[in-house]
Design a protein around this motif. Structure first.
Motif: not given
Length: 331
Positions: A3-4, A29-30, A124-125, A250-252
């Motif tokens: 769960e996310i 992250y659909p 952000i995996d 690179k920046v998240k």
């Protein structure tokens, strides 16, 4: 990971950025859920948010005392003179962990918090796969430089930024940690950045050395539980240095502090962001000048200078509307 969940907060002024954030979260992250805590959206904004899938809007307005809540914050001159933070803003900032606690009770596991003025710009995996319980974003260089500052009302800036937090654990221990954070807020003796510094104190009282190296993982004991704390660099996971070139691959998270009224459609070339950056630089130089001469300026003269400066900025913005802009340069 089963769960996310994401959580953010804001009111009508934060809506443009939150609206953009909804699209970004669903893009990467659909199947995740995004909880948005409503601190005062308009009816139109609420309807707009409700059109997105997996987005849960939670009315928090009845939990906020917008008229008198600020009176619970002790006043000192430091709040205005040193960092320009009002008691009212401090009161609202202190509500963040209460929203997180409420959200933790609604989910089974895994919660990613970001401020209403922060935007997810890349996946952000790696955050979701790593082995830790709570991830904090820290300016490690700054934290190390000020590591010998005492814990107290004068040491108000620490290196931890609570605008982005990763909770990678089950709901119950998550609730316990957040409740301990709230308890720390209630006993904190400082008056500036209370919720953020209370979070810092929870860590530094138990395992200070975690903070001084990027990607460190250390254990703290809290309420008879052990938590694995991981340190993520703000330069990638909570980018606050708007006005300095950043790597948009690179920046998240971009954290557009105080830019909540703008809607950046193209984050690397947006005219709005470029203007905002220029204004920030001008204001920074002006504030340094004002601080240098504040001791010899009479209050009335100082006030006139500030009014004149603000009029200059308004005039400058009006002139800009008549110009043609080139987007050939990157931020």
């Amino acid at each position: 990971m089963n769960e996310i969940n994401f959580i953010t907060i804001g009111d009508k002024d934060f809506f443009p950025l939150i609206h953009f954030s909804i699209k970004q979260v669903l893009k990467f992250y659909p199947t995740s859920k995004l909880f948005i805590y409503d601190w005062g959206f308009t009816l139109y904004q609420k309807k707009k948010i409700s059109t997105f899938p997996n987005t849960i809007l939670i009315d928090w307005t009845d939990k906020l005392d917008k008229e008198n809540g600020y009176k619970t914050i002790r006043y000192t001159n430091d709040m205005e003179n040193r960092v320009g933070i009002s008691r009212k803003r401090e009161y609202f900032l202190n509500q963040k962990p209460f929203c997180m606690l409420d959200c933790a009770k609604r989910i089974k596991e895994n919660l990613i918090f970001f401020d209403g003025d922060a935007i997810l710009i890349n996946p952000i995996d790696e955050i979701l796969e790593d082995n830790y319980d709570i991830g904090l974003t820290v300016n490690v260089e700054f934290a190390a430089k000020h590591k010998h500052n005492s814990i107290g009302p004068r040491s108000w800036i620490k290196g931890i930024n609570s605008g982005i937090i990763f909770f990678k654990l089950n709901s119950k221990p998550m609730q316990i940690f957040i409740q301990e954070w709230i308890n720390e807020i209630k006993t904190y003796k400082g008056v500036i950045m209370i919720e953020q510094n209370s979070l810092f104190n929870i860590i530094v009282k138990r395992n200070r050395e975690i903070l001084y190296k990027e990607y460190n993982i250390g254990i703290i004991k809290l309420a008879n539980l052990e938590y694995r704390i991981k340190i993520f660099p703000t330069r990638l996971y909570n980018y606050l240095q708007i006005g300095v070139r950043y790597n948009d691959k690179k920046v998240k998270f971009l954290h557009l502090v105080s830019m909540r009224r703008h809607y950046p459609k193209n984050l690397s070339k947006s005219l709005i962001i470029r203007d905002y950056i220029r204004e920030m630089k001008i204001r920074m130089a002006f504030n340094h000048f004002l601080r240098a001469f504040s001791l010899i300026l009479l209050p009335k003269i100082k006030k006139k200078i500030i009014v004149s400066f603000n009029k200059f900025l308004i005039y400058r913005k009006k002139k800009k509307k008549k110009r043609n802009y080139s987007f050939s340069k990157k931020i």
